[in-house]
Design an enzyme around this catalytic site. Sequence first.
Site, PDB file in Angstrom:
ATOM      1  CE  LYS A   1     105.955  96.109 124.178  1.00  0.00           C
ATOM      2  NZ  LYS A   1     104.729  95.093 124.534  1.00  0.00           N
TER       3      LYS A   1
ATOM      4  NE  ARG B   1     103.808  94.854 128.715  1.00  0.00           N
ATOM      5  CZ  ARG B   1     102.338  93.967 128.635  1.00  0.00           C
ATOM      6  NH1 ARG B   1     102.686  93.389 127.322  1.00  0.00           N
ATOM      7  NH2 ARG B   1     101.514  93.985 129.525  1.00  0.00           N
TER       8      ARG B   1
ATOM      9  N   GLY C   1     104.755  88.398 119.097  1.00  0.00           N
ATOM     10  CA  GLY C   1     104.637  87.153 119.568  1.00  0.00           C
ATOM     11  C   GLY C   1     106.326  86.506 119.503  1.00  0.00           C
TER      12      GLY C   1
ATOM     13  CG  MET D   1     111.831  88.424 120.956  1.00  0.00           C
ATOM     14  SD  MET D   1     112.982  89.811 120.752  1.00  0.00           S
ATOM     15  CE  MET D   1     111.957  91.053 120.977  1.00  0.00           C
TER      16      MET D   1
ATOM     17  NE  ARG E   1     102.281  97.037 117.180  1.00  0.00           N
ATOM     18  CZ  ARG E   1     102.147  95.900 117.619  1.00  0.00           C
ATOM     19  NH1 ARG E   1     103.557  95.696 117.900  1.00  0.00           N
ATOM     20  NH2 ARG E   1     101.453  94.797 117.216  1.00  0.00           N
TER      21      ARG E   1
ATOM     22  CG  HIS F   1     100.933  83.931 116.044  1.00  0.00           C
ATOM     23  ND1 HIS F   1     101.219  82.617 115.154  1.00  0.00           N
ATOM     24  CD2 HIS F   1     102.061  84.329 116.217  1.00  0.00           C
ATOM     25  CE1 HIS F   1     102.346  82.692 114.556  1.00  0.00           C
ATOM     26  NE2 HIS F   1     102.939  83.625 115.650  1.00  0.00           N
TER      27      HIS F   1
ATOM     28  CD  GLU G   1     126.907  90.375  82.132  1.00  0.00           C
ATOM     29  OE1 GLU G   1     126.150  89.797  82.671  1.00  0.00           O
ATOM     30  OE2 GLU G   1     127.157  90.418  81.004  1.00  0.00           O
TER      31      GLU G   1
ATOM     32  CB  SER H   1     122.828  97.723  80.984  1.00  0.00           C
ATOM     33  OG  SER H   1     121.620  97.306  81.759  1.00  0.00           O
TER      34      SER H   1
ATOM     35  CB  CYS I   1     118.912  94.959  82.476  1.00  0.00           C
ATOM     36  SG  CYS I   1     120.537  94.548  82.016  1.00  0.00           S
TER      37      CYS I   1
ATOM     38  CE1 TYR J   1     117.794 100.699  81.593  1.00  0.00           C
ATOM     39  CE2 TYR J   1     119.139 102.695  80.784  1.00  0.00           C
ATOM     40  CZ  TYR J   1     118.797 101.187  80.817  1.00  0.00           C
ATOM     41  OH  TYR J   1     119.615 100.610  80.221  1.00  0.00           O
TER      42      TYR J   1
END
Lengths: 964, 964
Positions: A57, A126, A135, A137, A370, A486, A827, A846, A914, A934
């Site tokens: 803002k 604000r 909404g 704060m 905004r 809201h 992994e 992978s 993967c 990939y």
Amino acid sequence: MEGANPAWAVGPAATKLDGNRPRGDSYYHSWKVLNVPKYVYNFTEGNKDLKDLLGGKGANLGEMTSLGLPVPPGFTITTEACRYYMHHGYNPAELADQVSTAITQLEGQFNRQLGGDSEPLLVSVRSGAKFSMPGMMETVLNVGLNDKSVLGLAKFANDERFAWDSYRRLIQMFGKTVLGIEGDLFADALEAKKKAVGAASDVDLTAEDLKALVEDFKAIVLRETSAPFPQEPRAQVDAAIVAVFNSWNTERARIYRRRERISDELGTAVNVQSMVFGNLGPDSGTGVAFTRDPATGHPGAYGDYLPNAQGEDVVAGIRNTLSLDDMAKIDKVSYDELRRIMTTLENHYRDLCDIEFTVERGKLWMLQTRVGKRTAAAAFKIAIQLVDEGLINMDTALDRVTGAQLSNLMFPQFDAAAPKTLLTKAMAASPGAAVGQAVFDSPTAQAWAAQGHTVILVRRETNPDDLGGMIASAGILTARGGKTSHAAVVARGMGTTCVVGADALDVDPAARLFRVGDVTVVEGDLIAIDGTTGEVFLGNVPVVASPVFQYLDEGLDKALAAAGGGVREAVYQGEDRDPTLVISKGQGDGATAELIMAVHRILSHADAVRRLKVRANADNGEDAARARRLGAQGVGLCRTEHQFLGDRRKLIERLILAHNPAAREEALAALLPLQRQDFVELFTEMDGLHTTVRLIDPPLHEFLPDLTHLSVSIARREALGEDVTDAERELLAAVEKSHESNPMLGLRGVRLGLTVPGLFALQVRAIAEAAAQLIREGKDPKPEVMVPLIGSYVELDLVRDEAERIIREVSDREGVALDIPIGCMIELPRAAVTADEIARAAEFFSFGTNDLTQTTWGFSRDDVEGSFFSNYMELGVFQVSPFETIDTKGVGSLVAQAVKLGQSTRPEIGLGVCGEHGGDPESIHFFNAVGLQYVSCSPFRVPVARLEAGRAAVAVSEGASGTA
Amino acid sequence: MEGANPAWAVGPAATKLDGNRPRGDSYYHSWKVLNVPKYVYNFTEGNKDLKDLLGGKGANLGEMTSLGLPVPPGFTITTEACRYYMHHGYNPAELADQVSTAITQLEGQFNRQLGGDSEPLLVSVRSGAKFSMPGMMETVLNVGLNDKSVLGLAKFANDERFAWDSYRRLIQMFGKTVLGIEGDLFADALEAKKKAVGAASDVDLTAEDLKALVEDFKAIVLRETSAPFPQEPRAQVDAAIVAVFNSWNTERARIYRRRERISDELGTAVNVQSMVFGNLGPDSGTGVAFTRDPATGHPGAYGDYLPNAQGEDVVAGIRNTLSLDDMAKIDKVSYDELRRIMTTLENHYRDLCDIEFTVERGKLWMLQTRVGKRTAAAAFKIAIQLVDEGLINMDTALDRVTGAQLSNLMFPQFDAAAPKTLLTKAMAASPGAAVGQAVFDSPTAQAWAAQGHTVILVRRETNPDDLGGMIASAGILTARGGKTSHAAVVARGMGTTCVVGADALDVDPAARLFRVGDVTVVEGDLIAIDGTTGEVFLGNVPVVASPVFQYLDEGLDKALAAAGGGVREAVYQGEDRDPTLVISKGQGDGATAELIMAVHRILSHADAVRRLKVRANADNGEDAARARRLGAQGVGLCRTEHQFLGDRRKLIERLILAHNPAAREEALAALLPLQRQDFVELFTEMDGLHTTVRLIDPPLHEFLPDLTHLSVSIARREALGEDVTDAERELLAAVEKSHESNPMLGLRGVRLGLTVPGLFALQVRAIAEAAAQLIREGKDPKPEVMVPLIGSYVELDLVRDEAERIIREVSDREGVALDIPIGCMIELPRAAVTADEIARAAEFFSFGTNDLTQTTWGFSRDDVEGSFFSNYMELGVFQVSPFETIDTKGVGSLVAQAVKLGQSTRPEIGLGVCGEHGGDPESIHFFNAVGLQYVSCSPFRVPVARLEAGRAAVAVSEGASGTA
């Protein structure tokens, strides 16, 4: 105070008053060098690139100010001040002086005094964080009013009633927000006053009534806080600033941030701005506007206007609003000015702008702008519109949409042909088709959802306290409020289907029901809401695939034909138009076809620019075929254990129970033709594309019955003297023997392959034989063998030796050349940190980021997601589950190490992922950055992954900021 | 071949013939630069520092050659050639030529031809790896004999019988070793021949008998291999070399290496050496010798001699040997020469040397030397003797002993005062006191041990095939063989108690019993053997603590007094003598006192030089007191969950079953005084030293009954109509609710602390209150709070906030200053890779290497050690269990990362380890190198850790090679 010449007001600060506005960061840093922190920025000093420091803002108020737009003057207190406050519990020492100086400047600009007794300066205080948190704060208006300045305001506004109404609003808002007094106390006092004077509504109260009410309110403050309402205007300002800081850490704000993945560390800025009033009579008003329709993407001004009202009334959705067209009828001058400014802003921001404005006695003021939130469909359409209007290029268009939005568009919609019982039609606030059981409050929504029910939350209107229930619901339906209420804003943000303003609904939360005409819907009844049309149906409504999904799955021609054509000319005459597209115009309204074209053009651009390939996780021919239609460039993970379920489970059981090598080999031999056929089907669908087959991964006892269940069953029957067969006892013995305390950390993956003779060999043989068969049939199968759970290169060496032997054997026997690369999952943390060694034996890696997350964090998904995860999100240990989006700092660091080490040994090594993160937008950006080749994800995520891989490429090459 | 001038014979090779022997590595590397691999080194080119390349035997033959000692000439084929062979399956192309050249040189030196028909050159072909692997690999003697050269040998030796006996030995050894023919075929043929000619033993066979036997043997070779015995001497050499290469990878060799933690990658060198003969008559012989007694450490020559025999006969332990004193009586000249050489070698190597020698017709030849293996007691004593003789300094002495040896000396011994039934007394081959059930073969030993029995393996003699059983046994007893027999050497290496040469035993493996006089011991009977005295007892014998343990636990004075004094003067007059020691001479023989003094001096030196502190893992006052006596400098890990077992388990159960906060708080309140008292006791014992208390770590359901067990119990009683109480049902429900599929990866550690309100708070309060109480009593408690299972700094931040609040509260209330550092375990990979963040909240890290090993490898110790670990050791995935010795490449890499990252944030951060690796010698060296400040281990490991920490410091500062 005016005489003060604080240290920070020298140097760069002097130049700003000449209009010589320095650019954000360098300016900020020059202050840092002087070691005099600058916590306060005049709007004339800010610009839209200072969001980190000034919040969205504040930065945009600065931007509008420098565009010469009519912005009420003010200043912004930085997020840095907020962070200081959060860490220390008190404000930085320099802040008070800097605020004083800024107020003095403001007073000078207007020649008014804060709390002065004639023409007093009033300010709003604000919040304004980097990311919008609608909404969430606190805001305090009319700051500066007291027993003295209220008289000055009455004189200035020439409206005593307005002045006292403003004062009672301040006390009410300040009392609740800043002083933490229960809001009902004020509301009750207001109702009591109305009753006492026989007023039907607020507007019927006279100035005298309001004056008396102010006294009542002041008494409440005194009683509840043991201190009088603060009369010193500066004390009001300071208290309001702290209240805004504190509102950053309310529970609802934290819940919202968690949902939106916003860091708790950012803090909020605070905007102190001179007040203008939309409630000074019929020539005043307040409104919000969008430069394009944020729901459909249609061009043209769009918004809500409330005459004679303050801004919060619009956002709260309490009163039904007028459209901008209606505003034009009331105040043509202000409307024209607004439209001119909207055009200026959209051309300046090159994007859909969301605007808050106030008209004070015929004078238009801009309170906020905004880049506006929008629905998924609008995002795609607007991006392409802006391309075709020459405002942005295709890279930017790609950056303006997200995988989450594309995913949203792939949702099914209600079947148009199905019979339906329409209850009402209201405002479509967030698209999608939701069917669920009606519930009437947030706790019920959460409780029912936790029990596995699909629910639709039905409310008169929503407020931030409903957030938990809104998250838990499949759809949201409100009786009141507009598209900027809201409910609408939050639902769009979450991608939850939402219909608002259904004023035909008589909602009775206490009775847990709503009525529409003579129909009564009670809690638990099924209803269906269409967030694209605004329709509300009784009962279940069947859903059909979305047109975007149809496009992705069946191609452009079929999807456009089904949409009925009617694409606007502009869609394919923009700078990036695809000249190969010829579209037959049909009878449709064109909206669907426009959307399909927008998705097609952006996704095609993503495919053109992305570096990452996208494969799919597919375990059978059917999945593989779907994945290929959706754009998969291969299979990155075929989980072979899925091929041993159903009837074949018995064969695995036989394998486990085998007492000798002969029995074991017999069981394996029975599996071979079945497994081979699995691969024939898979490779056929993936003809010409790589198919990575992971050898069996889970512990074998997963194919056996559960220990406790079986033990209890046998014990019970024994106790009852019933028959228990030898086979059952043998099975129990096998289950007991193979039982593991921590199967995730037990005999699985490559360990199984090196322990159970012939198991991996069977699979490798099936792969090789399937490939050989297809090659002989003239096809081009490209299998890759992937070994799971490698921790040491020795394991892979051993498997490779056997696999190569079998492949050679099949190749020799079948007389075809077989080129089957062998690689492994990474992994385990050990695999990552010894990837240089493992790469000696692996042609590709992978990353199995599911397991890698489990071992890196030391928790198993099955055990923890339902136990302490919600608590951990609450406590801020996670912003988001690390199983959803990759934990770049921890797990990601191991991925990066493995990539580097692997390439150090084998520069051309194949690199993919993967785990489920392969289809997660944020994670895809990480995988792109870390250098994978990939990602592989579930077939339905393939289009999302294609889009995000394109976005990642654009972000890397252009440093695009992703403002959309 | 002689005319060949191979490429490798130019350049550096030319210089070597001038005796200009270049030093190992640079020489080797200069060859590498020329890209002409040098695979063959003449003994004149080698030296003791080239063990990597030439193996231990080859390097030491080179060393002795350059010392001018009488070494039969020869050459060494490098380990690099072996590695090439292992990887490719064939020899490097250059090898054949290089061997040809070396043989030509050898022939030139002797002026004899390999396989020549007069004075033929015969060679031995022996393995020789970097690390000694006694009896593990192949040797072929008499290579070069054939139908022609056997006649030349007969002429040269003037002994036709000897020549034919040598030839039949070659065919037998070559047939078995190189050609893989079943050895029994030759043995049977030999027996048949003896029977046929009526010979009582081998020596009764005449030359003609042996000539006929050679024909029989050749027929066996032809029948079994379909090819005649190779007559070409060079073909014999080449085949023998390959046989030695292959013997590197036999199963028994791999088992041995695994046990000894020798890498499979090293390969073996091959030594080709001209033969000398110890079996040319009574003026010939062969023997082994040690420069000090390897069992007791006593100075003086010590060894075994066999007249008229080949070397393998001694090592095999088949014939009982003479002592060196007896040799002196037979051949004084050779004996004196041998003693002179032994002195030369010990002074040169500055260590106990192990020597193999042969006397050929009165001429002494040195066949091998190496630094000799020794018992633990001998290692300490010899090291101190060498210090006192001025040969080495204390750093080197420290480097010459190991933690494993010290640990060995801490073993209990038999109670001297207990009644015992002595069966016999034989040779003490490896010290210790073992009691177990007698078993008579290796498979039985392994099977019984696997069932949890403690067994003593009883054999006539052992051979490499017995290795599995030897490893499985608590003790080894043989009827034959000397202290250098296979059983003795292997047992000493493993630290297993061993008695050999017990010729009173009549062992009948087939009947599974042995007899001593009229006592019969059958399989399963208890026997006890004393490896320090050589005694063998019937039945159980109680054991008492060792004198070294007494020294460590009770101090020097008490231990020396108990030992009876008698320390040799030299012990405390060496260069490093401790002048503060005054020892009263008593009546003992001095051996025990000498050992205690040696341990004391070396351990004192370790304490003086080490950088790592040593703490202990102790959960209660008793453990802490013992740890302190054994030298612990604090407690590195107090596991508080151990304090909730027994009666207190009920309180934890109450905590889990608590239905509301009040019930929970009541359960916690009941625990507080108990927990506080735990800490009072612990801190009292550790007064003045740091005590790291780990907050509760395991999942709470570990305190509840097992799910399956409880379910079955309740189901059975329900089926039988028996009573099941509500409390039981409630308990079952709680067990079901808290059940986790993978508890290791579940709700435990800090997760528990952040989930169960008040649990960690209770513990922190108990710590703080205990410390406050002791401070008020004038004591100096130094607690540290350690948080387990941290994965993210946020977790630690949260715990720290609460802990600091509680500590402040207690401090304020009790009016004492409390300085209680807060740190965490690093036991998850994520903690390691994000240690920079975590260090912001942690004052210290303690590496939990048990859990870190589990998560880094992705296996749980409970599940895998009994399942695939043995297979993995077999397959070579591990050299040693990663739970025993830290996996430096994987887990260690994470430790190193965490140290670096932690210090980058907090340079002064505390760094220790409290996993079981903290007491493992090899791991301690790693922790020293990586920069930790302390290790923490079980109290009994503290002395070992002190010693190894000292050795690590010496190794780092001196680069000591650790040859002992």
